[in-house]
Design a protein around this motif. Sequence first.
Motif, PDB file in Angstrom:
ATOM      1  N   ILE A 195       0.812  -1.223   0.000  1.00 15.32           N
ATOM      2  CA  ILE A 195       0.000   0.000   0.000  1.00 15.32           C
ATOM      3  C   ILE A 195       0.846   1.273   0.000  1.00 15.32           C
ATOM      4  N   THR A 196       2.120   1.178   0.373  1.00 19.63           N
ATOM      5  CA  THR A 196       2.962   2.379   0.377  1.00 19.63           C
ATOM      6  C   THR A 196       3.408   2.763  -1.024  1.00 19.63           C
ATOM      7  N   ASP A 197       3.148   1.894  -2.000  1.00 18.20           N
ATOM      8  CA  ASP A 197       3.478   2.158  -3.403  1.00 18.20           C
ATOM      9  C   ASP A 197       2.165   2.444  -4.144  1.00 18.20           C
ATOM     10  N   ILE A 198       1.923   3.705  -4.470  1.00 19.52           N
ATOM     11  CA  ILE A 198       0.647   4.089  -5.062  1.00 19.52           C
ATOM     12  C   ILE A 198       0.399   3.407  -6.401  1.00 19.52           C
ATOM     13  N   GLU A 199       1.426   3.293  -7.239  1.00 21.86           N
ATOM     14  CA  GLU A 199       1.228   2.667  -8.547  1.00 21.86           C
ATOM     15  C   GLU A 199       0.969   1.178  -8.398  1.00 21.86           C
ATOM     16  N   ASN A 200       1.687   0.535  -7.481  1.00 22.33           N
ATOM     17  CA  ASN A 200       1.472  -0.879  -7.210  1.00 22.33           C
ATOM     18  C   ASN A 200       0.050  -1.114  -6.702  1.00 22.33           C
ATOM     19  N   THR A 201      -0.417  -0.214  -5.848  1.00 25.24           N
ATOM     20  CA  THR A 201      -1.764  -0.323  -5.285  1.00 25.24           C
ATOM     21  C   THR A 201      -2.826  -0.152  -6.369  1.00 25.24           C
ATOM     22  N   ARG A 212       8.579   6.131   8.706  1.00 28.09           N
ATOM     23  CA  ARG A 212       8.190   4.745   8.449  1.00 28.09           C
ATOM     24  C   ARG A 212       6.750   4.476   8.865  1.00 28.09           C
ATOM     25  N   VAL A 213       6.382   4.941  10.068  1.00 27.23           N
ATOM     26  CA  VAL A 213       5.043   4.678  10.584  1.00 27.23           C
ATOM     27  C   VAL A 213       3.982   5.440   9.797  1.00 27.23           C
ATOM     28  N   PHE A 214       4.237   6.711   9.524  1.00 27.23           N
ATOM     29  CA  PHE A 214       3.270   7.502   8.761  1.00 27.23           C
ATOM     30  C   PHE A 214       3.152   7.001   7.327  1.00 27.23           C
ATOM     31  N   ARG A 215       4.246   6.474   6.775  1.00 28.24           N
ATOM     32  CA  ARG A 215       4.198   5.980   5.394  1.00 28.24           C
ATOM     33  C   ARG A 215       3.174   4.873   5.247  1.00 28.24           C
ATOM     34  N   PHE A 222      -0.111   7.502   4.765  1.00 25.65           N
ATOM     35  CA  PHE A 222       0.025   7.626   3.314  1.00 25.65           C
ATOM     36  C   PHE A 222      -0.389   6.346   2.594  1.00 25.65           C
ATOM     37  N   GLY A 223      -0.054   5.192   3.162  1.00 29.11           N
ATOM     38  CA  GLY A 223      -0.483   3.935   2.546  1.00 29.11           C
ATOM     39  C   GLY A 223      -1.990   3.790   2.539  1.00 29.11           C
ATOM     40  N   THR A 224      -2.616   4.201   3.642  1.00 32.77           N
ATOM     41  CA  THR A 224      -4.076   4.151   3.704  1.00 32.77           C
ATOM     42  C   THR A 224      -4.701   5.068   2.663  1.00 32.77           C
TER      43      THR A 224
END
Length: 242
Positions: free
Chosen positions: A55-61, A96-99, A103-105
């Motif tokens: 989820i931290t990779d927008i394109e992958n998501t 790391r935690v916010f990512r 941001f992942g969410t």
Amino acid sequence: MNILITGATSGIGYQLAQDYAKQGHTVIACGRNQEALDELADIDRDNIQTLRFDITDIENTKQALADIERVDLAILSAGMCEYLDVKQFDAGMFERVFRVNVFGTMNTVEALLPIMPEGSKLVIVGSLARLLPFTKAQAYGGSKAAIQYITRTLEVDLKEAYGIDVLGVSPGFVKTPMTDANDFEMPMRVSVEFASKAIRKGIEKGKRDIGFPALFSGMLRVMSLLPQGMQVALSRRMAKNS
């Protein structure tokens, strides 16, 4: 219903995937751990589909969700926790935690909006940790405070723009691999089965903020109304006793 769950490879998400599948819903279980996803698929091959992405990779998501036609209920439960040692301050921990937690969410929300019809539900998992200044929880609690604000504002705007209902989940301590790593007392910790039941029941009732367990949630909410100086003093006392 078509139900998508992130963070489905462990903890609350893993239990929710199984429980919704038992009810006959089509579950799209998402996560990064392929072995855990395979275990879920083996549990119920008729009702559980799996997707592996970060989820931290927008394109992958976006790519992972591109072939899904419709999601009636999305439960975003993916998250991580690290605790801060202020004597060895690590700013990278916050990133790391916010990512993941923030941001992942939001990456997932962006990818989901085109496939969530009017009347669907978006459920974002936060934490009761946001309510008080708990020791060492600066990164985790801060990320969950951010998620709470974002959830409430999305409740305003997504209903207006898309007809999507946004609900928040505020768990206390739940026995998961993440909390098993904690080395402090966790009052009123509940099982993942308890958490899954509380969340599913809250969603069914359309509760805006699903907090549990009820007693612990109520206690923290009352304490959060205290003057800030009293909150800090209380948290310091709890830290000394831990």
